[in-house]
Design an enzyme around this catalytic site. Structure first.
Site, PDB file in Angstrom:
ATOM      1  N   GLU A 145       0.869  -1.186   0.000  1.00  0.00           N
ATOM      2  CA  GLU A 145       0.000   0.000   0.000  1.00  0.00           C
ATOM      3  C   GLU A 145       0.898   1.224   0.000  1.00  0.00           C
ATOM      4  OE1 GLU A 145      -2.525   0.746   3.433  1.00  0.00           O
ATOM      5  OE2 GLU A 145      -3.527   2.406   2.417  1.00  0.00           O
TER       6      GLU A 145
ATOM      7  N   ASP B 228       5.023   4.543   3.709  1.00  0.00           N
ATOM      8  CA  ASP B 228       4.794   5.980   3.794  1.00  0.00           C
ATOM      9  C   ASP B 228       6.078   6.615   4.306  1.00  0.00           C
ATOM     10  OD1 ASP B 228       1.769   7.592   3.995  1.00  0.00           O
ATOM     11  OD2 ASP B 228       3.574   8.682   4.602  1.00  0.00           O
TER      12      ASP B 228
ATOM     13  N   ASP C 130      -1.787  12.252  -2.880  1.00  0.00           N
ATOM     14  CA  ASP C 130      -1.889  13.686  -3.168  1.00  0.00           C
ATOM     15  C   ASP C 130      -1.934  13.830  -4.693  1.00  0.00           C
ATOM     16  OD1 ASP C 130      -1.502  14.363  -0.394  1.00  0.00           O
ATOM     17  OD2 ASP C 130       0.599  13.819  -0.667  1.00  0.00           O
TER      18      ASP C 130
ATOM     19  N   ASP D 164     -10.245  10.346  -4.302  1.00  0.00           N
ATOM     20  CA  ASP D 164     -11.389  11.264  -4.332  1.00  0.00           C
ATOM     21  C   ASP D 164     -11.168  12.310  -5.416  1.00  0.00           C
ATOM     22  OD1 ASP D 164      -9.141  12.323  -2.800  1.00  0.00           O
ATOM     23  OD2 ASP D 164     -10.385  14.123  -2.805  1.00  0.00           O
TER      24      ASP D 164
HETATM   25  C1  LIG Z   1      -3.480  12.203   1.312  1.00  0.00           C
HETATM   26  S1  LIG Z   1      -2.533  11.127   2.302  1.00  0.00           S
HETATM   27  C2  LIG Z   1      -3.448   9.587   2.228  1.00  0.00           C
HETATM   28  C3  LIG Z   1      -3.100   8.656   3.345  1.00  0.00           C
HETATM   29  C4  LIG Z   1      -3.937   7.364   3.411  1.00  0.00           C
HETATM   30  N1  LIG Z   1      -3.716   6.527   2.250  1.00  0.00           N
HETATM   31  C5  LIG Z   1      -5.386   7.671   3.574  1.00  0.00           C
HETATM   32  O1  LIG Z   1      -6.134   7.546   2.578  1.00  0.00           O
HETATM   33  O2  LIG Z   1      -5.809   8.058   4.681  1.00  0.00           O
HETATM   34  C6  LIG Z   1      -1.111  10.790   1.304  1.00  0.00           C
HETATM   35  C7  LIG Z   1      -0.016  10.034   2.023  1.00  0.00           C
HETATM   36  O3  LIG Z   1       1.045   9.772   1.118  1.00  0.00           O
HETATM   37  C8  LIG Z   1       2.278  10.009   1.756  1.00  0.00           C
HETATM   38  N2  LIG Z   1       3.235  10.384   0.689  1.00  0.00           N
HETATM   39  C9  LIG Z   1       3.059  11.379  -0.217  1.00  0.00           C
HETATM   40  N3  LIG Z   1       4.089  11.413  -1.085  1.00  0.00           N
HETATM   41  C10 LIG Z   1       4.935  10.410  -0.704  1.00  0.00           C
HETATM   42  C11 LIG Z   1       6.166   9.933  -1.219  1.00  0.00           C
HETATM   43  N4  LIG Z   1       6.731  10.485  -2.273  1.00  0.00           N
HETATM   44  N5  LIG Z   1       6.755   8.888  -0.598  1.00  0.00           N
HETATM   45  C12 LIG Z   1       6.173   8.324   0.509  1.00  0.00           C
HETATM   46  N6  LIG Z   1       4.992   8.738   1.020  1.00  0.00           N
HETATM   47  C13 LIG Z   1       4.374   9.750   0.425  1.00  0.00           C
HETATM   48  C14 LIG Z   1       2.024  11.109   2.741  1.00  0.00           C
HETATM   49  O4  LIG Z   1       2.952  11.087   3.806  1.00  0.00           O
HETATM   50  C15 LIG Z   1       0.593  10.785   3.190  1.00  0.00           C
HETATM   51  O5  LIG Z   1       0.565   9.969   4.346  1.00  0.00           O
END
Ligand SMILES: C[S@@+](CC[C@H](N)C(=O)[O-])C[C@H]1O[C@@H](n2cnc3c(N)ncnc32)[C@H](O)[C@@H]1O
Length: 224
Positions: free
Chosen positions: A52, A77, A126, A162
């Site tokens: 994931e 993450d 994101d 989303d």
């Molecule tokens: C919008 S959050 C979604 C978290 C989770 N999947 C949820 O739906 O609740 C995006 C996650 O991706 C992680 N993330 C973003 N870019 C990343 C990268 N390049 N490498 C590792 N993690 C990343 C962020 O730290 C964050 O926890």
């Protein structure tokens, strides 16, 4: 979250047997011992391996691990204070087939060997809408190449988001490049046909989007 709480979680992560935090150096200098060996060294079985990406608190990793005891799951993450939640739950509930890896997704092909992975879930990434952020978008062509290099030939990727932008961008890119879109749904709770694991598991971010009545989308695809 306050910085004191974060520090506490970082310290606890260090003690968790299901948390792996290689340094960037270890990864890029090919010194990471688990690359290619996750099943033999960590899970000690030969079950399919599922990742994931951007797992946040790790809801998919935990819930899928409970549903599929014969598959291994790794939530990935960069934010350790977030996946601390999932790691602690796995320990408290004795879930042996869930682990967490702290790394940048950009280095994913340094953390896993060729053909090591069976499935990838990307949950609410994101969307990185601004043009100059395209390189950070987790379904761009460069990321797809990285995923392909660690996935088995039959391996699939699941994207749940989303973001209409992310959904449309990814579909367009997949069609344009001749990848195989196996299933797509632009409103999984309204339009019938989604797999149970798409509608029966909600992530932390997803809960917030649902409160705002946002449509949740899903694509399952294979990278050619
Ligand atoms: C919008 S959050 C979604 C978290 C989770 N999947 C949820 O739906 O609740 C995006 C996650 O991706 C992680 N993330 C973003 N870019 C990343 C990268 N390049 N490498 C590792 N993690 C990343 C962020 O730290 C964050 O926890």
């Amino acid at each position: 979250m306050g910085s004191k709480n974060k520090l506490k979680r970082f310290r606890e992560n260090e003690t968790f047997s299901n948390v792996y935090q290689p340094t960037r150096d270890e990864l890029v200098n090919a010194a990471f011992q688990l690359k290619g060996n996750w099943n033999s060294k960590v899970f000690k079985n030969n079950y399919p391996l599922v990742l994931e990406l951007g797992c946040g608190k790790g809801e998919y990793t935990i819930e899928l691990a409970k549903r599929y005891p014969n598959k291994n799951f790794i939530g990935i993450d960069i934010k350790g204070a977030r996946f601390w939640r999932g790691a602690k739950t796995a320990i408290e509930e004795g879930i042996p087939n869930a682990a967490f890896l702290r790394t940048q997704i950009e280095l994913i092909d340094h953390a896993f060997g060729q053909n090591e992975v069976d499935e990838i879930w990307i949950t609410f990434p994101d969307p990185q809408i601004k043009y100059k952020r395209t390189k950070h978008r987790m379904t761009n062509a460069t990321f797809l190449e990285r995923y392909k290099s660690i996935l088995k030939p039959e391996g699939v990727v699941h994207l749940k988001t989303d973001s209409e932008f992310m959904h449309g961008y990814t579909l367009g890119l997949l069609h344009g490049a001749g990848h195989e879109v196996q299933y797509a749904n632009h409103n999984v709770y309204k339009q019938e046909g989604s797999p149970a694991e798409v509608t029966e598991i909600q992530t932390y971010y997803e809960g917030q989007y649902l409160e705002k009545n946002k449509a949740i989308t899903y694509i399952r695809f294979k990278i050619k």
